[in-house]
Design a protein around this motif. Structure first.
Motif, short mmCIF file in Angstrom:
data_model
loop_
_atom_site.label_atom_id
_atom_site.label_comp_id
_atom_site.label_asym_id
_atom_site.label_seq_id
_atom_site.Cartn_x
_atom_site.Cartn_y
_atom_site.Cartn_z
N SER A 104 64.87 -4.06 17.34
CA SER A 104 65.50 -2.79 17.03
C SER A 104 64.98 -1.57 17.77
CB SER A 104 65.36 -2.53 15.51
OG SER A 104 65.92 -1.32 15.13
N ASP A 105 63.76 -1.60 18.29
CA ASP A 105 63.09 -0.33 18.64
C ASP A 105 63.06 -0.05 20.14
OD1 ASP A 105 61.58 1.92 18.76
OD2 ASP A 105 59.95 1.17 17.52
N GLN A 106 64.09 0.62 20.64
CA GLN A 106 64.06 1.20 21.98
C GLN A 106 63.42 2.59 21.95
OE1 GLN A 106 64.15 1.13 25.69
NE2 GLN A 106 65.74 -0.31 25.08
N TYR A 107 63.39 3.16 20.77
CA TYR A 107 62.95 4.54 20.53
C TYR A 107 61.51 4.78 21.00
CZ TYR A 107 62.67 8.81 17.56
OH TYR A 107 62.54 10.07 17.08
N HIS A 108 60.67 3.75 20.93
CA HIS A 108 59.25 3.94 21.25
C HIS A 108 58.99 3.99 22.75
CE1 HIS A 108 59.36 -0.31 22.27
NE2 HIS A 108 58.15 -0.22 22.76
N ALA A 109 59.92 3.46 23.56
CA ALA A 109 59.63 3.20 24.97
C ALA A 109 59.18 4.41 25.77
CB ALA A 109 60.85 2.55 25.63
N PRO A 110 59.88 5.56 25.72
CA PRO A 110 59.45 6.69 26.56
C PRO A 110 58.16 7.35 26.08
CG PRO A 110 61.31 7.32 25.21
CD PRO A 110 61.14 5.86 25.01
N TYR A 111 57.71 7.02 24.89
CA TYR A 111 56.52 7.65 24.33
C TYR A 111 55.32 6.71 24.38
CZ TYR A 111 60.52 10.31 22.84
OH TYR A 111 61.70 10.99 22.85
N SER A 112 55.48 5.52 23.80
CA SER A 112 54.37 4.56 23.82
C SER A 112 54.02 4.12 25.23
CB SER A 112 54.72 3.34 22.97
OG SER A 112 54.79 3.67 21.61
N ASP A 136 50.10 -1.39 24.98
CA ASP A 136 50.58 -0.24 24.20
C ASP A 136 51.14 -0.70 22.85
OD1 ASP A 136 50.00 1.42 26.38
OD2 ASP A 136 52.02 1.21 27.20
N ASP A 137 51.98 -1.73 22.90
CA ASP A 137 52.62 -2.21 21.67
C ASP A 137 51.58 -2.74 20.68
OD1 ASP A 137 55.13 -1.65 22.71
OD2 ASP A 137 55.37 -3.65 23.57
N GLY A 138 50.68 -3.58 21.17
CA GLY A 138 49.67 -4.16 20.28
C GLY A 138 48.81 -3.11 19.61
N GLU A 139 48.44 -2.08 20.37
CA GLU A 139 47.61 -1.02 19.80
C GLU A 139 48.36 -0.30 18.68
OE1 GLU A 139 45.01 2.90 21.20
OE2 GLU A 139 46.18 1.75 22.66
N ASN A 140 49.64 -0.05 18.88
CA ASN A 140 50.44 0.60 17.83
C ASN A 140 50.42 -0.22 16.55
OD1 ASN A 140 51.22 2.76 19.43
ND2 ASN A 140 53.13 1.81 20.08
N TRP A 141 50.71 -1.52 16.67
CA TRP A 141 50.81 -2.37 15.49
C TRP A 141 49.47 -2.49 14.76
CZ3 TRP A 141 53.28 -6.54 19.10
CH2 TRP A 141 54.53 -6.09 19.52
N ILE A 142 48.39 -2.60 15.53
CA ILE A 142 47.05 -2.70 14.93
C ILE A 142 46.71 -1.43 14.15
CG2 ILE A 142 44.57 -2.78 15.46
CD1 ILE A 142 45.34 -4.63 17.83
#
Length: 466
Positions: A210-218, A371-377
């Motif tokens: 679902s999440d394209q929203y994070h791409a330009p920021y994360s 980037d993704d893993g750090e967010n989820w952690i």
């Protein structure tokens, strides 16, 4: 939660109609145990690719939830999936990640099983079982349902779960853009990267759905390193270059979300619109565009960027040729298995370039994966707090704008910057946990979807009146 979980409690955790989700779904141990039973014990789960077990006796070790599974090619060419558990004392009988064998032998007491799971030998059988051993009844437990979809092998424990194609529904259309671009289909190349992340498996599955929203920021730093400009968000999102930002209009981007599955991508005008892909790989997609267009149509031939999840735990990124499974390891830990999947017909040097490309961006140390893993952690850390676990999460993006498209793109869709797929994934998850029979899960899914589209229609009517 204390004691037995009531249906009404589960229902209250996911208010998908209003876009409110309880963080408890990521932390509660009882919910996790129920997941193992009613999600991983009933859904079709990805096991391996047929290219990983091409010959008789080839095997591949994987998991269904937390149950260890051996996937093995039989003498007649068929595929079986066996629980990797000796019937004597529960020891694994296969330890290598993959290989070729004539038998699986338990290292504890030496019981030996054929590649079909039948018990072949018990050491000291005459002494240990003087009245005879029931070998024909003591073989490895077999996953009762195994099916393939264009080279991808899936397993299912439950009898009442729909057939694989029915279970997949419209996500198959989206998956084909990854695995069926050229004659000969796909194959897995190289090995599998495996690593653990201290987070709930649903964070990863939902983001890919679902999440394209994070791409330009994360991923802002990755964009800068790869040459993107701060004002060039269109390129940063992997979209075609246009005078008007591509995300401003729903006609130029798509999010699909239904029955737990999800996908998102931008509609593009040329076969090289993927920010993460360059060089030989980009050239290859341009050169094979016409062949893919002939097979799949223009929309999917041009779909070289996009995120996807087939519920519950199979995810992939178009163009990046990365596919992964999110193996649950408790309510707060996930073991990621990532591998590269390519066109079988691609030249060897292109396959190698694709593997390098996928590893560079989405391997365990990839510039985007990190980037993704750090967010989820970090989210999982926040949810250790009592107040944090009690705070409802807001998932209202795009609520009321769901629709069926008229251009051949299937399923319930929305603007790519919405949370339609996330809401749908959690509603389907809740329905699975609430209902013992799959037919009741289906009815609950259909009721949710009908109400969703009814609200969207009412919203459109109000807009017309204005």
């Amino acid at each position: 939660m204390n004691g037995k979980i009531e249906v009404c409690e589960i229902d209250a955790l996911v208010d998908a109609q209003n876009g409110r989700i309880s963080p408890t779904i990521y932390t509660d141990t009882q919910l996790y145990e129920l997941e193992l039973e009613r999600v991983f014990g009933r859904c079709w789960l990805f096991l391996c690719h047929e290219s990983q077990i091409p010959k008789s006796g080839d095997f591949f070790n994987t998991y269904m939830g937390e149950d260890p599974i051996i996937v093995t090619r039989q003498k007649d060419g068929s595929i079986k999936a066996l629980l990797n558990q000796c019937r004597h004392r529960s020891m694994r009988v296969s330890y290598a990640d993959c290989g070729n064998t004539r038998a699986f032998t338990c290292p504890y007491h030496g019981w030996s099983y054929g590649i079909d799971g039948s018990l072949k030998d018990i050491p000291l059988e005459g002494i240990a079982f003087p009245h005879g051993a029931c070998k024909e009844q003591w073989g490895l437990q077999e996953v009762p349902r195994v099916a393939s979809y264009k080279g991808l092998v899936f397993g299912c424990w439950a009898d009442d779960t729909p057939e694989l194609l029915d279970y997949m529904g419209d996500i198959a259309w989206y998956l084909d853009a990854m695995i069926d671009r050229r004659e000969g289909g796909s194959e897995v190349i190289g090995g599998i990267h495996k690593w653990e992340i201290n987070c709930n498996w649903k964070f990863a599955a939902e983001q890919f759905a679902s999440d394209q929203y994070h791409a330009p920021y994360s991923h802002a730093s990755a964009v800068q390193v790869l040459g993107g400009k701060p004002d060039d968000a269109s390129k940063a999102l992997g979209a075609a270059q246009t005078a008007r930002p591509v995300w401003e209009t729903a006609e130029s981007c798509v999010q699909y979300g239904q029955r737990g599955h999800g996908s998102g991508f931008f509609l593009t005008e040329k076969p090289d619109a993927n920010f993460w892909v360059d060089g030989q790989v980009a050239d290859y997609f341009r050169e094979t565009y016409e062949e893919t267009k002939e097979r799949l149509g223009d929309t999917r031939a041009l779909r070289l960027a996009g995120h996807n999840t087939m519920f519950p735990t199979l995810s992939w990124l178009n163009g990046m040729t990365t596919m992964r499974i999110w193996h649950p390891r408790g309510p707060d830990k996930t073991e990621v298995w990532a591998f590269c999947i390519t066109d079988k017909a691609a030249p060897q040097h292109i396959k190698e370039a694709m593997e390098l490309n996928a590893c560079r961006a989405f391997g365990p140390a990839g510039f985007a994966e990190a980037d993704d893993g750090e967010n989820w952690i970090e989210i999982q850390k926040v949810l250790r707090g009592y107040k944090a676990r009690k705070s409802k999460l807001i998932m209202e993006m795009g609520l009321g704008n769901e629709k069926y498209r008229e251009d051949g793109i299937p399923g319930i869709t929305n603007h790519v910057f919405s949370e339609t797929a996330a809401r749908g994934m959690y509603r389907h998850w809740a329905n699975l946990l609430m209902h013992e029979k799959w037919e009741d899960v289906q009815r609950a899914d259909e009721a949710y979807e009908q109400e969703l589209l009814k609200k969207a229609a009412k919203k459109d009517e109000k807009e017309l009146v204005k």
